[in-house]
Design a protein around this motif. Structure first.
Motif: not given
Length: 654
Positions: A527-528, A564-566, A580-581, A645-646
């Motif tokens: 997500a943003c 799971v992340g942004w 999010d690990q 991460l990139s």
């Protein structure tokens, strides 16, 4: 006086009347009736008796004859079995029942024969033999057998070896094989080697070839090198492994060769050729396969010391549970090979026992590869297709194997090594270390930290075999140089291909690939980071968003699966993905399970590996100076710890 006989009691004690033994009708009636006395025992009527002194007779020195059993037996020889872990002693016993029935020869462990609680007669003879009851009958019977067996002198003794390979016997080095032992003077047939039943018994070498026979067989070496013309690395690896196998006594072999490919590629036929250098083997008589038990496979690999050993048919089942068991068996075997250590064992009194481990040069065939970078690092992998094998060359080598030419050539090589073993035990490890260092400097084998060592071992073995051929005038110096150069260049090609297998099993690469698959399949999304909405246009589909109809002529982007992340568009090094690990790792694990696989690495280890590869672009220092793989970032006005991460790493494969 006794009522029944009317004779004095002492006369009955001193001269007891014994009934005739009953005939069973199946013994032939050839039992001995003569009396033979030795010490406090005697053979009377074909059975052992104890002669016990009693206070009887005019002089008070009478005796009574006490029957111990209904047979006579003798220790024919004492046999010591040396299995490489411990010596086990046996006594070979032959006997005859008092009615003349021969008792079958049996090998009784010495611990059972000499034990005061031993019951070996019932165990080995069953109802064929009878021991009379009594508190000391068994002890006296053992003493009678031992004394009777030594009447003509000491019982003969011999040693039986239960493994192949080098062993010092009588001050000289001998290579044990099923036919005896090969030493510098040739084949000794007075040395006994028993490997057991089944295909393991095929490890038998003929007398060493003479110089002219070695010269005639030298062409087979070139044939082996050219068995796969389009893949010279295959022939080079096979020849180098054959040459390296007998040098395990000088330097342990802590790796294996894995030949894999689709069914019908000729894996088994190819692998049978190096095995035929050490015995009467074909593609249908391998010593082991993955249907064997773990213990059986480990023990056979321990037996085949300093020789080629093959474990055939690594082919995981369609059943996930059976496939998992097979992978676990392969992992245990390959890891123990690399560590040169067996599974620890304890005896009944919890004392540590010596454990068997792989002492061979092992070949493994299969249609799939074991899992994990660490396991593949212990292997040299050779891949075959149906078009790779030159079947005319293969046929030539198979015919030579059936005629014993490969085994005869190996026997000559072993004879040559026997005279040099003391020197080689010192020089060969040094040569391997020197070649390993040169390999590292030249970067010939960089797929894994173990690769330079494996490369050096194979080249050093090939150099020793080339020296043997040259010293016997089977090839000249120029031919020896060409042969060794062919092996080295072939091995370089083989090791250049290992990196691809390592990458396939790299858990970091696998994590990233599964993460991309999650987004592509609509099982997770990014997500943003500002508003939890979709990321910038052009990246949404790759990050788990799908376009959906929300009304007539209207569309909107909707997330799929768990977040799971942004996505952050303004990082210092370009667009970033903040993972999010916990959520990311759980989603990847589930994806792997859905594919019938398991993710082999733990989360903390995975993050450390990613840090080592410099894939994590933002870290924080802990008080102890180590780096933390997560940092605090603001997501929709809330501080959270994320792994940075990139975005390029997630959007496309490297």
């Amino acid at each position: 006086m006794t009522k029944k006989t009317g004779k004095p009691f002492l006369e009955v004690v001193n001269n007891p009347h014994k009934p005739e033994p009953k005939k069973t009708g199946n013994g032939g009636g050839s039992g001995k009736s003569a009396t033979q006395r030795f010490g406090d025992y005697a053979i009377i009527g074909g059975a052992f008796y104890q002669i016990k002194a009693v206070r009887a007779g005019p002089d008070g020195q009478g005796f009574v004859e006490i029957q111990l059993c209904d047979f006579v037996c003798k220790i024919m020889e004492e046999v010591t079995h040396d299995d490489g872990l411990q010596d086990q002693a046996f006594v070979r016993i032959e006997g005859r029942r008092m009615d003349g029935l021969p008792l079958p020869p049996v090998d009784v462990p010495s611990t059972k024969f000499y034990s005061t609680q031993g019951n070996w007669i019932n165990e080995y003879y069953g109802t064929l033999a009878f021991v009379y009851p009594g508190p000391s009958k068994r002890d006296n019977l053992r003493a009678a057998i031992q004394l009777y067996s030594a009447l003509a002198g000491d019982v003969p003794r011999r040693q039986v070896f239960k493994f192949t390979g080098w062993k010092q016997i009588g001050g000289g080095w001998c290579y044990l094989t099923g036919s005896g032992a090969i030493k510098a003077e040739g084949l000794r047939q007075d040395v006994q080697v028993e490997l057991g039943q089944g295909h393991i018994s095929r490890y038998t070498l003929p007398p060493p070839f003479a110089a002219d026979e070695v010269k005639a067989a030298a062409g087979l070496v070139s044939a082996l090198l050219n068995i796969c013309p389009g893949k010279p690395q295959v022939g080079a690896a096979l020849l180098a492994a054959v040459a390296r196998a007998p040098l395990g006594e000088c330097h342990p072999i802590d790796f294996a060769v894995f030949i894999h490919g689709i069914t019908g590629a000729g894996k088994s036929a190819i692998t049978a050729i190096p095995l035929a250098f050490f015995g009467d083997f074909t593609a249908r008589s391998f010593p082991a396969n993955f249907s064997d038990t773990d213990t059986d496979m480990e023990m056979k690999a321990f037996q085949v010391k300093d020789g080629v050993f093959v474990v055939d048919d690594f082919k995981p089942s369609v059943s996930q549970s059976e496939a998992a068991k097979l992978h676990a068996r392969a992992e245990r075997f390959i890891r123990n090979t690399g560590n040169q250590a067996g599974r620890g064992r304890r005896g009944s009194e919890l004392q540590s026992k010596a454990a068997p481990y792989n002492r061979s040069m092992t070949f493994i065939t299969g249609e799939d590869l074991p899992k994990g970078q660490s396991l593949l690092g212990r292997l040299l992998i050779l891949e075959l297709t149906r078009a790779d094998v030159d079947f005319s060359v293969l046929t030539e080598l198979q015919q030579a194997a059936s005629l014993g030419k490969l085994a005869g050539l190996m026997a000559a090589y072993l004879q040559w090594l026997a005279a040099r073993m003391d020197r080689l035990k010192k020089d060969f490890p040094e040569k391997v270390i020197s070649l390993r260092n040169l390999t590292k400097q030249g970067n010939y084998a960089s797929s894994h930290t173990r690769a330079p060592e494996i490369f050096a071992n194979l080249v050093a073995g090939a150099a020793q075999f080339t020296e043997f051929l040259e010293s016997g005038a089977a090839i000249d110096r120029e031919q020896a140089a060409v042969l060794l150069d062919s092996v080295e260049s072939g091995l370089m090609q083989a090791f250049s291909e290992q990196q691809a297998y390592q990458t396939e099993q790299d858990e970091v690469e696998r994590f990233l690939a599964l993460l991309r698959a999650l987004f592509a399949s609509g099982n997770a999304h990014i997500a943003c980071r500002l508003n939890q909405g979709p990321p910038p246009e052009g990246k949404r589909h790759f990050l788990g968003w799908r376009e959906a109809n929300i009304g007539i002529g209207e569309k909107d982007w909707r997330p799929t699966g768990d977040c799971v992340g942004w996505y952050c568009n303004g990082g210092d090094t370009g667009p970033e993905v903040w993972l999010d690990q916990n959520n990311a790792f759980a989603a990847v694990q589930k994806m792997a399970r859905d594919q019938g696989e398991t993710f082999l690495m733990s989360a903390p280890t995975l993050w450390r590996r990613m840090l080592e590869k410099e894939l994590i672009i933002a870290t924080e220092k802990r008080p102890n100076g180590t780096k933390q793989t997560t940092v605090k970032r603001t997501i929709s006005s809330t501080k959270r710890r994320v792994m940075v991460l990139s975005a390029k790493l997630i959007e496309s494969e490297s």
